[in-house]
Design an enzyme around this catalytic site. Structure first.
Site, PDB file in Angstrom:
ATOM      1  N   ASN A  78      59.629  46.385  52.765  1.00 14.68           N
ATOM      2  CA  ASN A  78      60.689  46.102  51.797  1.00 14.68           C
ATOM      3  C   ASN A  78      62.027  46.547  52.374  1.00 14.68           C
ATOM      4  O   ASN A  78      62.097  47.015  53.510  1.00 14.68           O
ATOM      5  CB  ASN A  78      60.396  46.794  50.460  1.00 14.68           C
ATOM      6  CG  ASN A  78      60.187  48.288  50.631  1.00 14.68           C
ATOM      7  OD1 ASN A  78      61.084  49.012  51.024  1.00 14.68           O
ATOM      8  ND2 ASN A  78      58.964  48.747  50.359  1.00 14.68           N
ATOM      9  N   PHE A  80      61.111  56.980  40.687  1.00 23.55           N
ATOM     10  CA  PHE A  80      62.210  56.023  40.766  1.00 23.55           C
ATOM     11  C   PHE A  80      61.710  54.646  40.362  1.00 23.55           C
ATOM     12  O   PHE A  80      60.544  54.311  40.602  1.00 23.55           O
ATOM     13  CB  PHE A  80      62.785  55.978  42.185  1.00 23.55           C
ATOM     14  CG  PHE A  80      63.858  56.995  42.445  1.00 23.55           C
ATOM     15  CD1 PHE A  80      65.159  56.607  42.711  1.00 23.55           C
ATOM     16  CD2 PHE A  80      63.565  58.349  42.408  1.00 23.55           C
ATOM     17  CE1 PHE A  80      66.156  57.543  42.945  1.00 23.55           C
ATOM     18  CE2 PHE A  80      64.546  59.299  42.648  1.00 23.55           C
ATOM     19  CZ  PHE A  80      65.847  58.894  42.908  1.00 23.55           C
ATOM     20  N   LYS A 101      52.798  56.973  33.633  1.00 25.42           N
ATOM     21  CA  LYS A 101      52.534  57.764  34.830  1.00 25.42           C
ATOM     22  C   LYS A 101      52.735  59.264  34.616  1.00 25.42           C
ATOM     23  O   LYS A 101      52.703  60.049  35.567  1.00 25.42           O
ATOM     24  CB  LYS A 101      53.388  57.241  35.985  1.00 25.42           C
ATOM     25  CG  LYS A 101      53.125  55.740  36.178  1.00 25.42           C
ATOM     26  CD  LYS A 101      53.614  55.176  37.459  1.00 25.42           C
ATOM     27  CE  LYS A 101      53.246  53.684  37.531  1.00 25.42           C
ATOM     28  NZ  LYS A 101      53.679  53.024  38.758  1.00 25.42           N
TER      29      LYS A 101
END
Length: 402
Positions: free
Chosen positions: A212, A325, A343
């Site tokens: 990425n 993030f 999470k």
């Protein structure tokens, strides 16, 4: 934090001297007492009169030009300074300092001082990467000199790469942090912070991989700021072209599975984990041992999920502060809050990567912080260093409540 601080600014010869004039102005506006020392070469780019007007002090160039007969100028200035900043620092002055050469006003003063020395290099990208320059900088680091790393971009010589003098605003900010840390107990002293940064690479064959656009700038800024706030930092980093923070423990990884393994190794001893890395969600089901050759027609690449590192950390969390993030392109709030709860994180730092100034590769960011207590607030456009500090100050507040 710069009010009445005595800063000796040493300016050596290069096109970036014009930035040193701006730095002089900004330091003076911040309340510092600035005295400027120039090399003869620096005076070819910007006249001493400019620095005299901006600093409101005499400018020193010639070691034999004693402006006050009651003192020896280079000794007096060496003793006067609270900190010495060399900006821009050429390859020449870096070489002199590393080898103890004292043949002009600046190099002689630097040998005579016991004040902290900050070096802001600026030069051609190939000069900066030259083994001799790199060796000299390592020598200076061993002397406990601090470096303000140059940024990447278009250089006056026509090249694009690392070698631009860091912006005056950033240098002022780093000096402010330095003096701030000297006058108060650091808020993250004794804390162990694990930070992940950069991309991962998932191999298709020996010459191809999935990855990425992450550059690691945000994670490295977090590591720098955490160190400045007193933390012990473990930086687990994917492949990037950034210089690691000097005092961090660096763990190099490449794949998502390697990053997972390394994070889990240090998780139990961590007080805080900040997962800023852009980890691949998928990896090829089969990695070919030889280069895949072109075939007629279409080809299908089978992918399988990588382990969700943040999810696994959330499941195993005991006393750690866990920060994730979220890089999104739409529905920022919805996805960030969903990630926060799913999470078991304490905070999600979310940004829309399509917003100007907030995407991958920028030196700035615009983020919104979503916290476990239900609060959220957006930070304005700031440098990544400023964003990192704001995130870490929120972490400090969360640690106080533990």
């Amino acid at each position: 934090m710069l009010t009445n601080k005595k800063i000796l600014l040493c300016v050596t010869g290069g096109i970036a001297v014009f930035k040193a004039a701006a730095l002089t102005s900004k330091l003076t506006q911040a309340g510092a007492q600035v005295k400027v020392m120039m090399s003869e070469s620096a005076g070819k780019f910007v006249t001493p009169l400019t620095f005299q007007a901006l600093s409101r002090h005499d400018v020193y160039i010639d070691i034999f030009d004693e402006k006050d007969s009651a003192v020896i100028a280079h000794i007096d200035l060496a003793d006067w300074a609270d900190v010495i900043v060399i900006a821009p620092a050429t390859a020449n002055i870096i070489g002199k300092m590393a080898n103890g050469i004292a043949d002009d006003m600046i190099s002689t003063t630097l040998l005579a001082t016991v004040a902290p020395v900050w070096i802001a290099p600026a030069m051609n990208v190939h000069m900066y990467a030259h083994p001799a320059v790199q060796k000299n900088m390592e020598t200076l680091k061993s002397f406990d000199y601090s470096f303000i790393e140059p940024s990447e971009g278009y250089l006056a010589c026509g090249y694009t790469g690392k070698g631009r003098l860091e912006e005056p605003e950033t240098i002022v900010e780093q000096l402010s942090v330095f003096f701030s840390n000297k006058t108060k107990e650091l808020p993250l002293s004794g804390k162990r912070i694990v930070i992940t940064a950069g991309p991962t690479r998932e191999h298709i064959d020996p010459v191809r991989y999935l990855s990425n656009r992450s550059t690691g700038k945000m994670g490295y800024a977090l590591a720098e700021q955490a160190l400045a706030l007193g933390a012990k930092v473990v930086l687990i980093t994917g492949p990037v072209s950034l210089v690691p923070p000097e005092k961090a423990e660096i763990v190099q990884v490449e794949t998502a599975s390697e990053m997972y393994e390394q994070v889990m190794k240090v998780y139990e001893e961590a007080d805080v984990v900040i997962k800023s890395a852009a980890v691949s969600d998928y990896t090829p089901k089969f990695a070919h041992s030889k280069k895949m050759k072109k075939q007629p027609g279409e080809s299908v690449l089978e992918l399988e999920r990588t382990k969700d590192i943040l999810l696994e950390l959330g499941k195993k969390k005991t006393t750690q502060i866990l920060v994730g993030f979220a890089a999104e392109t739409d529905n920022l709030k919805e996805y960030a809050i969903g990630k926060l709860h799913k999470k078991n994180a304490d905070m999600i730092v979310a940004n829309n990567v399509t917003t100007e100034g907030a995407g991958f590769g920028h030196d700035t960011n615009i983020v919104t912080l979503f916290k476990k207590d239900g609060t959220n607030f957006e930070l304005p456009l700031m440098s990544k260093a400023e964003t990192a500090k704001a995130v870490l100050l929120e972490v400090v507040e969360m640690l106080k409540k533990e």
